[in-house]
Design an enzyme around this catalytic site. Structure first.
Site, mmCIF file in Angstrom:
data_model
loop_
_atom_site.group_PDB
_atom_site.id
_atom_site.type_symbol
_atom_site.label_atom_id
_atom_site.label_comp_id
_atom_site.label_asym_id
_atom_site.label_seq_id
_atom_site.Cartn_x
_atom_site.Cartn_y
_atom_site.Cartn_z
ATOM 1 N N GLU A 101 0.811 -1.220 0.000
ATOM 2 C CA GLU A 101 0.000 0.000 0.000
ATOM 3 C C GLU A 101 0.842 1.268 0.000
ATOM 4 O OE1 GLU A 101 -0.708 -2.623 1.941
ATOM 5 O OE2 GLU A 101 -2.734 -3.205 1.332
ATOM 6 N N HIS B 22 -10.227 -4.708 10.967
ATOM 7 C CA HIS B 22 -10.921 -4.536 9.687
ATOM 8 C C HIS B 22 -12.240 -3.793 9.843
ATOM 9 C CE1 HIS B 22 -8.055 -7.646 8.669
ATOM 10 N NE2 HIS B 22 -8.327 -7.479 7.388
#
Lengths: 340, 323
Positions: free
Chosen positions: B58, B127
């Protein structure tokens, strides 16, 4: 010194006189600019961080001569030298350090952040290693636009330990991006020597994991830097993908003005100063009769004058208008800033 | 009627047809058709030059996006979720948001960072987070968070055309959510909230999938004779203060339903604005229903206890109405 000059002797014939004098003027400009910046810092004309390039001048000189004007370049925060080499004026750079509105970035960037779209210079970046993926992104845009420009992406030995480097090396090789990664290894990440940060202290080897062509370069010699860059740029320009150069150099001063550099020995510093790139080139120019003493002295005088003028220009320039705080945050007109 | 995922896909596809500089990159966006199938069919139409699969990196690919944006392209960078974008915050916060200022206008960064934000079932601590207030704290960025397919398509198109860096927050749970979207070209402006339902007793402000929770509460309140005005923020930064202030001046009461954590969350900013600009109009303290001030554990009862629910919203409304 003599043997060193002998070693490079063969290569000397490769370049016209003008090139040697350009390298000399470029390195001397950077040296004198930085020495004056330090002086101005001690007089509190310059504040904030100040990381000077003294000792590393051969790197910016050799890169400048090897690159095309259109090749974009990005580097870290020890960046006055590369900006000056690319053609930023001493006036605009000194005024930026003084925080004046006439600075290269209107006093908004300071020592770490010079940028120039005109020079294709993407800064001047303050987060160690963060410019590495950006440099690859600049390369991706060149590839996307189907130019044959090569992104020159510079970073220090400290940045070589960032994850961003490895992520970027991997993607740049996978996509064969036109980028030359230049690691300026000056031996120390702030106060920590390269040897203390990893088992792998020859940084060019970091390219091997990604099968990237990689090699070490003598960073105290502008001709060696030029030649290595020339080869690496040709490789990237031909569509073969990235290239990594580890340019071994040395900074004479501390990491920044606040660093007395007690982590290294006087002997080590003196050994590097004996290889000083400006003295080396000057002695080659004179020994090989590439130019006369008078020509060298003319360059020296002209640069001293240029730096004097830059300081005078910076002194005389106005400070930025505080209202400029609200410009250049968004391109949107009339962005509704929260002001209370 | 199309789904949220189709609305986002259509927006990206139409903008890529319109502007050669726009491209999409991220994990699984190309050959896999998107982790949530948002980019379905895009590789087929545009090829691997413009729909780029990245490795799981990322920080690296966000930075490559920033560099490409600084050098004349208009990247869309997909994060599989904003939870993973945390690895890329350096590039978003230190570079995308700062480039224009530190270059004094020489380099802009027209980029869209997009992906789902917020809890999505029992996905546990790492998450389930929202990032609107984190990103909205940063000058230089704009933050959009919405789920209505019409709005999302129009705002995504505006975001891609915008010259400033944008964080676009979607919702994993709402990708299948349907709404009417016209065939013809349209955009929705950034920075404008939408009054979803007019009411007179209380203003409820929300965004993203908490709009579903708020909507349910509004319907139940109506049955109990309470008329709530419902505002969908759609854009978090810049926040449309005017629409909220105007509404509160009318209803004199405000409840903010916000999936972000309470400390310095979106609701806190709204409460500040209201006490500053509608102080004399308030008949009760501004109240908020946020996610709890905790991490979100896995088991089902934790999810209900953690997230705003219609019941919690109704309770808050009754509180501000002294009922």
């Amino acid at each position: 010194m003599a043997t060193r000059a002998k070693k490079v002797k063969k290569k000397i014939v490769n370049y016209p006189q003008e090139q040697y004098l350009d390298w000399y003027a470029c390195m001397l400009r950077v040296r004198k600019f930085e020495e004056r910046a330090l002086m101005m810092y001690s007089k509190q004309k310059i504040r904030g961080f100040l990381h000077v390039y003294i000792g590393q001048e051969a790197v910016c000189a050799g890169i400048k001569s090897a690159k095309r004007i259109e090749d974009p370049l990005i580097t870290a925060y020890r960046q006055h030298g590369i900006a000056l080499a690319l053609g930023a004026t001493s006036d605009a750079c000194m005024a930026e350090l003084f925080g004046k509105s006439t600075g290269i970035n209107k006093g908004k960037g300071g020592s770490m952040h010079f940028f120039s779209k005109e020079l294709r210079y993407f800064g001047g970046n303050g987060i160690v290693g963060a410019q590495i993926p950006i440099g690859a992104g600049i390369a991706l845009a060149e590839q996307y636009k189907k130019t044959d420009n090569v992104s020159i992406t510079m970073f220090g030995d400290g940045a070589a330990r960032q994850g961003a480097l490895h992520e970027t090396f991997n993607m740049a090789m996978t996509w064969k991006l036109p980028v030359v990664f230049v690691c300026e290894n000056n031996g120390y990440a702030m106060g920590t020597s390269v040897e203390r940060t990893s088992n792998v202290d020859e940084l060019y080897k970091l390219g091997w994991s990604y099968e990237m062509p990689s090699e070490p370069v003598d960073g105290m010699n502008p001709m060696a830097v030029h030649e290595a860059m020339h080869k690496a740029l040709a490789h990237a320009r031909s569509g073969k993908g990235p290239y990594l150069l580890e340019i071994k150099t040395y900074r004479y001063r501390g990491h920044s003005v606040s660093d007395p550099a007690k982590y290294r020995s006087k002997k080590e510093l003196e050994a590097y100063k004996a290889k000083d790139p400006i003295h080396l080139l000057e002695s080659i120019i004179l020994q090989e009769k590439i130019a006369s003493n008078e020509q060298i002295s003319t360059i020296q005088k002209s640069i001293h004058q240029e730096i004097d003028d830059a300081v005078a220009f910076a002194e005389a320039s106005p400070l930025p208008d505080p209202a400029e705080l609200f410009t250049d945050n968004y391109l949107q007109d009339n962005y509704p800033f929260i002001k209370d | 009627m199309i789904t949220l995922r189709e609305a986002i896909g259509e927006a990206m596809t139409e903008e890529m047809r319109r502007d050669e500089r726009v491209f999409l990159m991220g994990e699984e966006v190309a050959e896999y058709n998107g982790a949530y199938k948002v980019s379905r069919g895009m590789l087929e139409e545009f090829g691997p030059r413009r729909v780029i699969d990245t490795p799981i990196a990322e920080l690296g690919f966000a930075g490559i996006g920033v560099g490409a944006a600084m050098n004349g392209l208009r990247p869309i960078v997909e994060f599989m979720t904003w939870n993973f974008a945390v690895l890329a915050f350096d590039q978003i916060v230190n570079n995308a948001a700062k480039t224009l200022s530190q270059s004094a206008g020489d380099y802009s960064c027209p980029i869209v960072f997009r992906g789902p934000s917020g809890a999505a079932g029992q996905l546990a601590q790492q998450h389930s987070q929202t990032f609107e207030s984190w990103m909205a704290n940063v000058p230089g960025l704009k933050v959009i968070s919405c789920i209505d397919p019409y709005d999302t398509k129009g705002l995504m198109k505006s975001a891609i055309r915008d010259d400033d860096p944008i964080c676009f927050m979607e919702s994993e749970m709402m990708y299948g959510y349907k709404g009417d979207v016209p065939e013809e070209e349209y955009t929705v402006p950034i920075g404008k909230a939408a009054v979803r339902q007019s009411g007179s007793d209380v203003t409820i402000v929300s965004y993203n999938k908490m709009m579903i929770v708020a909507q349910k509460a509004v319907e139940d309140l109506e049955k109990q004779g309470i008329s709530a005005e419902l505002i969908d923020l759609r854009t978090i930064r810049p926040l449309d203060h005017e629409t909220i202030v105007t509404s509160v001046k009318k209803t004199n009461r405000l409840v903010v339903v916000d999936e972000s954590w309470p400390f310095a969350g979106v609701s806190a900013e709204i409460a500040y604005e209201i006490q500053k600009y509608a102080f004399d109009y308030l008949d009760a303290p501004v109240t908020r229903v946020n996610a709890q001030d905790t991490s979100l554990p896995y088991a089902a009862p934790f999810v209900d206890a953690y997230l705003p629910t219609p019941e919690k919203v109704i309770k808050a409304v009754k509180e501000v109405m002294y009922r």
